[in-house]
Design an enzyme around this catalytic site. Structure first.
Site, short mmCIF file in Angstrom:
data_model
loop_
_atom_site.label_atom_id
_atom_site.label_comp_id
_atom_site.label_asym_id
_atom_site.label_seq_id
_atom_site.Cartn_x
_atom_site.Cartn_y
_atom_site.Cartn_z
N ASP A 67 0.84 -1.11 -0.08
CA ASP A 67 0.11 -0.01 0.16
C ASP A 67 0.80 1.25 -0.05
O ASP A 67 2.00 1.22 0.22
CB ASP A 67 -1.07 -0.18 1.10
CG ASP A 67 -0.30 -0.21 2.67
OD1 ASP A 67 0.95 -0.31 2.55
OD2 ASP A 67 -1.14 -0.72 3.31
N ASN A 135 -7.57 -2.72 14.14
CA ASN A 135 -8.87 -2.87 13.72
C ASN A 135 -9.11 -4.31 12.72
O ASN A 135 -10.13 -4.35 12.30
CB ASN A 135 -9.57 -1.79 13.04
CG ASN A 135 -8.99 -1.33 11.83
OD1 ASN A 135 -8.00 -2.05 11.27
ND2 ASN A 135 -9.63 -0.44 10.87
N HIS A 137 -7.21 -4.62 9.95
CA HIS A 137 -7.04 -4.38 8.59
C HIS A 137 -5.79 -5.02 8.28
O HIS A 137 -4.77 -5.51 9.10
CB HIS A 137 -6.92 -3.02 8.22
CG HIS A 137 -5.93 -2.37 8.60
ND1 HIS A 137 -6.04 -0.95 9.08
CD2 HIS A 137 -4.67 -2.47 8.53
CE1 HIS A 137 -4.82 -0.16 9.49
NE2 HIS A 137 -3.79 -1.26 9.29
N GLU A 142 -9.69 -1.79 5.04
CA GLU A 142 -10.31 -1.37 6.37
C GLU A 142 -11.32 -2.41 6.37
O GLU A 142 -11.89 -3.21 5.29
CB GLU A 142 -10.57 -0.04 6.21
CG GLU A 142 -9.56 0.84 5.94
CD GLU A 142 -8.97 1.12 7.52
OE1 GLU A 142 -8.85 0.10 8.29
OE2 GLU A 142 -8.18 2.15 7.33
C1 GLP Z 1 -0.62 0.33 8.73
C2 GLP Z 1 -0.09 -0.46 7.23
C3 GLP Z 1 -0.35 -2.02 7.41
C4 GLP Z 1 0.12 -2.26 8.71
C5 GLP Z 1 -0.51 -1.85 10.07
C6 GLP Z 1 0.06 -2.21 11.20
O1 GLP Z 1 -1.44 1.19 8.51
N1 GLP Z 1 -1.14 0.04 6.29
O2 GLP Z 1 -0.17 -2.48 6.32
O3 GLP Z 1 0.35 -3.85 8.94
O4 GLP Z 1 -1.00 -0.31 9.71
O5 GLP Z 1 1.27 -1.32 11.40
P1 GLP Z 1 2.04 -1.67 12.64
O6 GLP Z 1 2.95 -2.57 12.01
O7 GLP Z 1 3.22 -0.08 12.56
O8 GLP Z 1 1.40 -1.71 13.95
#
Ligand code: GLP
Length: 240
Positions: A67, A135, A137, A142
C-alpha cells in the site's frame, strides 16, 4: 493457519527473516510481497544483516508493496516509498526497477490502481509479509472491504489515522486516503507470514484466529488460505 508464539520481538523477526532468506537463496527470482509499519522492521533489519554478512543476493528478486498513502511525495519521510528505501532497499542489492509500490501522487489514482493491479496479475507472490491493524485491517483493507477486492483507492478509518498519527506531527497531517492491494491480491500469494507484536494487537489477533470469517475483520479471511504463518510475541498472543 499455523500460529507460533515467540518470547521476544527479536526472535520473531529472526525466524521470519530466516524463512525469506532460505527462499531467496533457493529461488533467485523470488517475488516478495512487503509491508510497512513497525511490525516488519526487525525482519528487514535481519535481511540487511544477512545480506551484508552472508551475501544473500536480491539482484533478481522482485517486490510488491501492499500500500501507499495518497498525496505524500516519495521524498516525504512518512511515505511508504521512503520507508522502504530507508529500512530495506537502500541496504540490499535490489535493482530499483524490481521494486513495485503504488504511486500515491499519480495524477489519476484510479488509473494507478489499475496499473498496479495489472502488474500484480503478471506475477505470483511467493511470500507475502503482513502486519495487522488494531481494527483487523491488512494492507489498508479496512473493515467492510469485500474479500474479492483488488487494488483500490481507500478512505482510511479514523482508527487507522489515529494509530498512524504517532509518525506525524499531528493527526491533521495523516493522509485521509491510500492505495492498497485488495484482499484478493493478498490471498493470491503462495505463502503469507503475518507478524504482530504488542497488546494493542491482541484483540485483532484473537478475532482473526478464533472469530468468524467476516469482512468486518479483514484479516479473518486468512483462515481460508492454505499456507499462513502467524508469528506473535506473547503480548499479541495474550488473548488466545
Ligand atoms: C498500517 C499499514 C499496514 C500495517 C498496519 C500495522 O496502517 N497500512 O500494512 O500492517 O498499519 O502497522 P504496525 O506494524 O506499525 O502496527
Amino acid at each position: 493457519m499455523e500460529v507460533r508464539v515467540f518470547d521476544t520481538y527479536e526472535e520473531l523477526s529472526r525466524e521470519a527473516a530466516n524463512i525469506i532468506i532460505a527462499h531467496v537463496r533457493q529461488n533467485s527470482t523470488a517475488v516478495l510481497g512487503l509491508a510497512t509499519g513497525s511490525s516488519p522492521l526487525g525482519l528487514y533489519r535481519e535481511l540487511i544483516r544477512d545480506h551484508k554478512e552472508n551475501g544473500t543476493s536480491y539482484q533478481n528478486v522482485m517486490t510488491f508493496n501492499l500500500d501507499e498513502y495518497v498525496g505524500l511525495e516519495k521524498t516525504h519521510p512518512q511515505s511508504y516509498y521512503y520507508f522502504m528505501m530507508e529500512n530495506l532497499f537502500n541496504h540490499i542489492n535490489i535493482p530499483l526497477d524490481h521494486i513495485n509500490i503504488p504511486n500515491g501522487t499519480a495524477k489519476d489514482i484510479a488509473a494507478e490502481c489499475q496499473r498496479y493491479n495489472e502488474q500484480l496479475a503478471q506475477h505470483t507472490i511467493d511470500i507475502q509479509i503482513l502486519g495487522i491493524g488494531a481494527n483487523g485491517h491488512i494492507g489498508f483493507n479496512e473493515p467492510g472491504t469485500p474479500f474479492d477486492s483488488t487494488t483500490h483507492f481507500v478512505k482510511l478509518d479514523e482508527k487507522t489515522r489515529q494509530d498512524n498519527a504517532r509518525f506525524f506531527s499531528s493527526i491533521d497531517e495523516v493522509p485521509t486516503h491510500a492505495i492498497t492491494m485488495g484482499i484478493q491480491n493478498i490471498m493470491a500469494a503462495k505463502k503469507i507470514i503475518l507478524l504482530a507484536s504488542g497488546t494493542s494487537k491482541a484483540d485483532a489477533i484473537y478475532g482473526m484466529i478464533k472469530g468468524p470469517v467476516d469482512p468486518q475483520l479483514p484479516a479473518s479471511i486468512l483462515q481460508t488460505h492454505s499456507d499462513v504463518l502467524v508469528f506473535l510475541d506473547k503480548e499479541a498472543a495474550s488473548k488466545l
